[in-house]
Design a protein around this motif. Structure first.
Motif, PDB file in Angstrom:
ATOM      1  N   ASP A  73      35.576  33.384  27.047  1.00 46.28           N
ATOM      2  CA  ASP A  73      34.127  33.328  27.121  1.00 46.28           C
ATOM      3  C   ASP A  73      33.951  31.798  26.570  1.00 46.28           C
ATOM      4  N   ASP A  74      34.488  31.638  25.456  1.00 45.22           N
ATOM      5  CA  ASP A  74      34.440  30.258  24.763  1.00 45.22           C
ATOM      6  C   ASP A  74      34.823  29.134  25.409  1.00 45.22           C
ATOM      7  N   LEU A  75      35.935  29.209  26.148  1.00 49.64           N
ATOM      8  CA  LEU A  75      36.449  28.282  27.198  1.00 49.64           C
ATOM      9  C   LEU A  75      35.537  27.940  28.125  1.00 49.64           C
ATOM     10  N   TYR A  76      35.037  28.920  28.858  1.00 46.89           N
ATOM     11  CA  TYR A  76      34.005  28.657  29.972  1.00 46.89           C
ATOM     12  C   TYR A  76      32.774  28.134  29.376  1.00 46.89           C
ATOM     13  N   ASP A  77      32.355  28.570  28.216  1.00 42.31           N
ATOM     14  CA  ASP A  77      31.107  27.764  27.764  1.00 42.31           C
ATOM     15  C   ASP A  77      31.325  26.182  27.362  1.00 42.31           C
ATOM     16  N   TYR A  78      32.495  25.959  27.003  1.00 41.67           N
ATOM     17  CA  TYR A  78      32.790  24.702  26.632  1.00 41.67           C
ATOM     18  C   TYR A  78      33.225  23.825  28.051  1.00 41.67           C
ATOM     19  N   GLN A  79      33.712  24.565  28.980  1.00 38.37           N
ATOM     20  CA  GLN A  79      33.892  23.580  30.182  1.00 38.37           C
ATOM     21  C   GLN A  79      32.685  23.588  30.771  1.00 38.37           C
ATOM     22  N   ASP A  80      31.736  24.519  30.684  1.00 34.81           N
ATOM     23  CA  ASP A  80      30.199  24.027  31.218  1.00 34.81           C
ATOM     24  C   ASP A  80      29.661  22.769  30.629  1.00 34.81           C
ATOM     25  N   GLU A  81      29.665  22.880  29.118  1.00 29.16           N
ATOM     26  CA  GLU A  81      29.340  21.542  28.255  1.00 29.16           C
ATOM     27  C   GLU A  81      29.873  20.315  28.789  1.00 29.16           C
ATOM     28  N   VAL A  82      31.105  20.291  29.017  1.00 27.62           N
ATOM     29  CA  VAL A  82      32.107  19.291  29.259  1.00 27.62           C
ATOM     30  C   VAL A  82      31.682  18.796  30.886  1.00 27.62           C
ATOM     31  N   ALA A  83      31.362  19.821  31.707  1.00 25.26           N
ATOM     32  CA  ALA A  83      31.020  19.497  33.081  1.00 25.26           C
ATOM     33  C   ALA A  83      29.813  18.920  33.212  1.00 25.26           C
ATOM     34  N   GLU A  84      28.430  19.250  32.423  1.00 25.62           N
ATOM     35  CA  GLU A  84      27.318  18.645  32.095  1.00 25.62           C
ATOM     36  C   GLU A  84      27.432  16.967  31.653  1.00 25.62           C
ATOM     37  N   GLN A  85      28.201  16.965  30.601  1.00 23.87           N
ATOM     38  CA  GLN A  85      28.505  15.680  30.164  1.00 23.87           C
ATOM     39  C   GLN A  85      29.102  14.859  31.163  1.00 23.87           C
ATOM     40  N   VAL A  86      30.040  15.160  31.664  1.00 25.23           N
ATOM     41  CA  VAL A  86      30.726  14.308  33.014  1.00 25.23           C
ATOM     42  C   VAL A  86      29.628  14.058  33.892  1.00 25.23           C
ATOM     43  N   ASP A  87      28.886  14.866  34.298  1.00 25.59           N
ATOM     44  CA  ASP A  87      27.699  14.594  35.187  1.00 25.59           C
ATOM     45  C   ASP A  87      26.857  13.634  34.888  1.00 25.59           C
ATOM     46  N   LEU A  88      26.255  13.596  33.421  1.00 27.62           N
ATOM     47  CA  LEU A  88      25.450  12.575  33.028  1.00 27.62           C
ATOM     48  C   LEU A  88      26.279  11.284  33.051  1.00 27.62           C
ATOM     49  N   ILE A  89      27.678  11.166  32.523  1.00 28.43           N
ATOM     50  CA  ILE A  89      28.175   9.960  32.298  1.00 28.43           C
ATOM     51  C   ILE A  89      28.369   9.389  34.043  1.00 28.43           C
ATOM     52  N   ASP A  90      28.592  10.282  34.843  1.00 27.61           N
ATOM     53  CA  ASP A  90      28.680   9.776  36.229  1.00 27.61           C
ATOM     54  C   ASP A  90      27.514   9.414  36.908  1.00 27.61           C
ATOM     55  N   GLU A  91      26.289  10.019  36.607  1.00 25.69           N
ATOM     56  CA  GLU A  91      25.111   9.352  37.015  1.00 25.69           C
ATOM     57  C   GLU A  91      24.759   8.039  36.223  1.00 25.69           C
ATOM     58  N   ASP A  92      25.276   7.913  34.813  1.00 26.94           N
ATOM     59  CA  ASP A  92      24.841   6.785  34.308  1.00 26.94           C
ATOM     60  C   ASP A  92      25.771   5.597  35.011  1.00 26.94           C
ATOM     61  N   LEU A  93      27.290   5.791  35.029  1.00 27.47           N
ATOM     62  CA  LEU A  93      27.975   4.962  35.888  1.00 27.47           C
ATOM     63  C   LEU A  93      27.355   4.633  37.278  1.00 27.47           C
ATOM     64  N   ALA A  94      26.976   5.383  37.835  1.00 24.38           N
ATOM     65  CA  ALA A  94      26.209   5.412  39.383  1.00 24.38           C
ATOM     66  C   ALA A  94      25.385   4.080  39.158  1.00 24.38           C
ATOM     67  N   ALA A  95      24.474   4.213  38.076  1.00 30.98           N
ATOM     68  CA  ALA A  95      23.386   3.192  38.020  1.00 30.98           C
ATOM     69  C   ALA A  95      23.847   1.927  37.576  1.00 30.98           C
ATOM     70  N   VAL A  96      24.880   1.930  36.790  1.00 33.46           N
ATOM     71  CA  VAL A  96      25.729   0.661  36.344  1.00 33.46           C
ATOM     72  C   VAL A  96      26.159  -0.213  37.595  1.00 33.46           C
ATOM     73  N   GLU A  97      26.829   0.853  38.368  1.00 29.34           N
ATOM     74  CA  GLU A  97      27.542   0.342  39.633  1.00 29.34           C
ATOM     75  C   GLU A  97      26.508  -0.239  40.459  1.00 29.34           C
ATOM     76  N   GLU A  98      25.459   0.515  40.815  1.00 34.05           N
ATOM     77  CA  GLU A  98      24.620  -0.078  41.711  1.00 34.05           C
ATOM     78  C   GLU A  98      23.756  -1.464  41.281  1.00 34.05           C
ATOM     79  N   GLU A  99      23.385  -1.376  39.938  1.00 28.92           N
ATOM     80  CA  GLU A  99      23.078  -2.806  39.419  1.00 28.92           C
ATOM     81  C   GLU A  99      23.958  -3.742  39.526  1.00 28.92           C
TER      82      GLU A  99
END
Length: 142
Positions: free
Chosen positions: A45-71
């Protein structure tokens, strides 16, 4: 994950329903096994929770990177008149691949080397061939 928790609860219910004797050797073993399975279930259960947190962070980083790439890509693939209003840009054609490269005025004035981002060829700009009357402050784009 709920399936493992449900199965574990079912097995605990079976043991209680069968009225295992906790004092018997078999009862002690089953009780210890259930305890270990509970620990494993909590760890998963703890691993699944941690995996969800990491996936959210990766999504945010991906969005930020996409904005930088677009610029950055918007600035590299532009007509120089529409890009980067803060500085003045000039279009220069690569002699090898004929790619249009945008060069800012500061780079031209500093006489820095300019390389084509497509084929990596050094682009030489010769101001001596200028046809304007006001050389060294040339407004003609190359």
């Amino acid at each position: 994950m709920e399936n493992i928790s449900n199965q574990l609860s079912y097995v605990k219910g079976l043991m209680e329903g069968m009225k295992f004797d906790d004092k018997s050797n078999e009862g002690k073993i089953f009780k210890a096994l259930l305890s270990v399975l509970d620990e494993i279930n909590e760890s998963i259960d703890d691993l699944y929770d941690y995996q969800d947190e990491v996936a959210e962070q990766v999504d945010l980083i991906d969005e930020d990177l996409a904005a930088v790439e677009e610029e950055l890509l918007d600035c590299d693939e532009c007509d120089c008149d529409d890009c980067c209003d803060d500085d003045e840009y000039y279009e220069v054609e690569c002699p090898e691949c004929h790619e249009i490269v945008c060069v800012d005025e500061d780079t031209l004035l500093k006489d820095e080397d300019i390389y084509c981002p497509n084929c990596k060829t050094k682009i030489d700009i010769d101001f001596d061939d200028c046809d304007c009357d006001d050389c060294c402050g040339c407004d003609d784009e190359e």
